[in-house]
Design a protein around this motif. Sequence first.
Motif, PDB file in Angstrom:
ATOM      1  N   ARG A   1     -16.692  -1.880   0.217  1.00 42.57           N
ATOM      2  CA  ARG A   1     -16.086  -0.936  -0.715  1.00 42.57           C
ATOM      3  C   ARG A   1     -16.569   0.479  -0.429  1.00 42.57           C
ATOM      4  NH1 ARG A   1     -16.707  -5.607  -3.636  1.00 42.57           N
ATOM      5  NH2 ARG A   1     -14.886  -6.285  -4.860  1.00 42.57           N
TER       6      ARG A   1
ATOM      7  N   HIS B   1      -5.534  -6.818   3.327  1.00 40.55           N
ATOM      8  CA  HIS B   1      -5.328  -5.500   3.931  1.00 40.55           C
ATOM      9  C   HIS B   1      -6.594  -4.945   4.583  1.00 40.55           C
ATOM     10  CE1 HIS B   1      -1.274  -5.171   2.522  1.00 40.55           C
ATOM     11  NE2 HIS B   1      -1.606  -5.191   1.248  1.00 40.55           N
ATOM     12  N   THR B   2      -7.767  -5.414   4.170  1.00 46.23           N
ATOM     13  CA  THR B   2      -9.001  -4.876   4.725  1.00 46.23           C
ATOM     14  C   THR B   2     -10.132  -5.870   4.539  1.00 46.23           C
ATOM     15  OG1 THR B   2     -10.563  -3.024   4.631  1.00 46.23           O
ATOM     16  CG2 THR B   2      -9.585  -3.730   2.557  1.00 46.23           C
TER      17      THR B   2
ATOM     18  N   LEU C   1      -7.103  -5.447  -2.717  1.00 45.88           N
ATOM     19  CA  LEU C   1      -6.630  -5.227  -1.342  1.00 45.88           C
ATOM     20  C   LEU C   1      -7.255  -6.234  -0.382  1.00 45.88           C
ATOM     21  CD1 LEU C   1      -6.472  -1.340  -0.846  1.00 45.88           C
ATOM     22  CD2 LEU C   1      -4.658  -2.917  -1.515  1.00 45.88           C
TER      23      LEU C   1
ATOM     24  N   CYS D   1      -6.587   3.025  -3.931  1.00 39.85           N
ATOM     25  CA  CYS D   1      -7.389   2.336  -4.953  1.00 39.85           C
ATOM     26  C   CYS D   1      -7.850   3.310  -6.029  1.00 39.85           C
ATOM     27  CB  CYS D   1      -8.596   1.664  -4.303  1.00 39.85           C
ATOM     28  SG  CYS D   1      -8.159   0.301  -3.205  1.00 39.85           S
TER      29      CYS D   1
ATOM     30  N   PHE E   1      -9.805  -2.201  -4.998  1.00 42.69           N
ATOM     31  CA  PHE E   1     -10.173  -2.434  -3.604  1.00 42.69           C
ATOM     32  C   PHE E   1     -10.370  -3.933  -3.345  1.00 42.69           C
ATOM     33  CE2 PHE E   1     -12.855  -2.497   0.164  1.00 42.69           C
ATOM     34  CZ  PHE E   1     -12.235  -1.542   0.969  1.00 42.69           C
TER      35      PHE E   1
ATOM     36  N   LYS F   1       0.834  -1.210   0.000  1.00 43.69           N
ATOM     37  CA  LYS F   1       0.000   0.000   0.000  1.00 43.69           C
ATOM     38  C   LYS F   1       0.870   1.262   0.000  1.00 43.69           C
ATOM     39  CE  LYS F   1      -2.757  -0.519   3.512  1.00 43.69           C
ATOM     40  NZ  LYS F   1      -3.941  -0.286   4.364  1.00 43.69           N
TER      41      LYS F   1
ATOM     42  N   GLN G   1      -3.685   5.476   2.333  1.00 45.86           N
ATOM     43  CA  GLN G   1      -4.855   4.775   2.843  1.00 45.86           C
ATOM     44  C   GLN G   1      -5.547   4.012   1.712  1.00 45.86           C
ATOM     45  OE1 GLN G   1      -5.749   4.581   6.101  1.00 45.86           O
ATOM     46  NE2 GLN G   1      -3.820   5.678   6.497  1.00 45.86           N
ATOM     47  N   ASN G   2      -6.426   3.106   2.084  1.00 42.17           N
ATOM     48  CA  ASN G   2      -7.056   2.222   1.099  1.00 42.17           C
ATOM     49  C   ASN G   2      -7.791   2.982  -0.005  1.00 42.17           C
ATOM     50  OD1 ASN G   2      -6.118   0.088   2.590  1.00 42.17           O
ATOM     51  ND2 ASN G   2      -8.068  -0.313   3.611  1.00 42.17           N
ATOM     52  N   LYS G   3      -8.621   3.948   0.367  1.00 43.00           N
ATOM     53  CA  LYS G   3      -9.457   4.637  -0.615  1.00 43.00           C
ATOM     54  C   LYS G   3      -8.624   5.443  -1.616  1.00 43.00           C
ATOM     55  CE  LYS G   3     -13.350   7.797  -1.125  1.00 43.00           C
ATOM     56  NZ  LYS G   3     -14.347   8.641  -0.426  1.00 43.00           N
TER      57      LYS G   3
END
Length: 316
Positions: free
Chosen positions: A252, A247-248, A242, A204, A239, A185, A199-201
């Motif tokens: 979504r 990772h999560t 991930l 992605c 996403f 990430k 961060q994830n959002k």
Amino acid sequence: MIKPKFKSPACITLNWALLFLCLQTIALIGQYFSFKADIHEAQDKVERRISLDSAFLDVGNETLNTPVNQHAIYSYLDRLNSELIKEGYPILVSHIQEISIQSQDFTQYPNVTSTLLINAEQRIVVEMRSKSSWSGVGFSFIALLCSLLLLPVFSIATKKRKKVSAVEEESLPPTPKLIINLKDKTLSNGVDDKVVALQNKPLCFYTALVKFCIEYPNQPLPPHKDVPHELMILANKSFGRLIELGHTKRKRPDFNANLDKTLSEIRAALDEVFAGFTEEKEIYYPPRAQGEGSRSKQHSYALPSIKDDDIEIIGS
């Protein structure tokens, strides 16, 4: 005046041997196909000669039920083959109407070709013997001469020039390249050890944005409109990747929500990753609005200059 530096005698000899071998191979191939063409041409000429002579040659007549004059055929074959040998033809005639000449040696003519000549009253079966196509292949003095003439060109040493080129290449500064690592990430530039986590959002969305702009280079992305359906699909796929990487486990996110914040986080990460590479950063950097705010109708956060060679995505 700089004198040319020559290679060692062993190296020159090796270069000559390879050059001669290459030229000799080309010569052998040319000789093979040339001699093969000569054989076909000779067969055509002999067929025409026999066809013209058939009117005066007593080969028998099925309609009139007359027999073949063997003595006449023997005499004709002897005269014809003597002329072919004298003229250097690569073929001989062994049979006419199943009458063969026994005194002729055909050991150097292994290939057999049969043909049928037809005129108004006669059908003449002719069998010819030809030399092997490889018998016309041999040592080429032209290849030897050409290799000796070209040898000086391959005798001059070029190591010094190669070293200079290598030094010049090493002195060129490395070009940064965007590396998106979904496994960690992170974003990095591939030149230094600087790595920035996202961060994830935003990670992605930016991964999807890069892929979208490469596939649709002329597509504007105004922030006052919803994110295009194709871009949303790419973001959701990133996403999902991930989630696969562990990772999560969250659902979504809505990539249309808080777009300004998402782009701001992406720009901040890029500012850090490409610190010191201002010009290179421009192709990766979602443009900011000028004058009218982030929701300007003329503004687009697309990356119009980015190409597939400019990025590397790890773990996609």
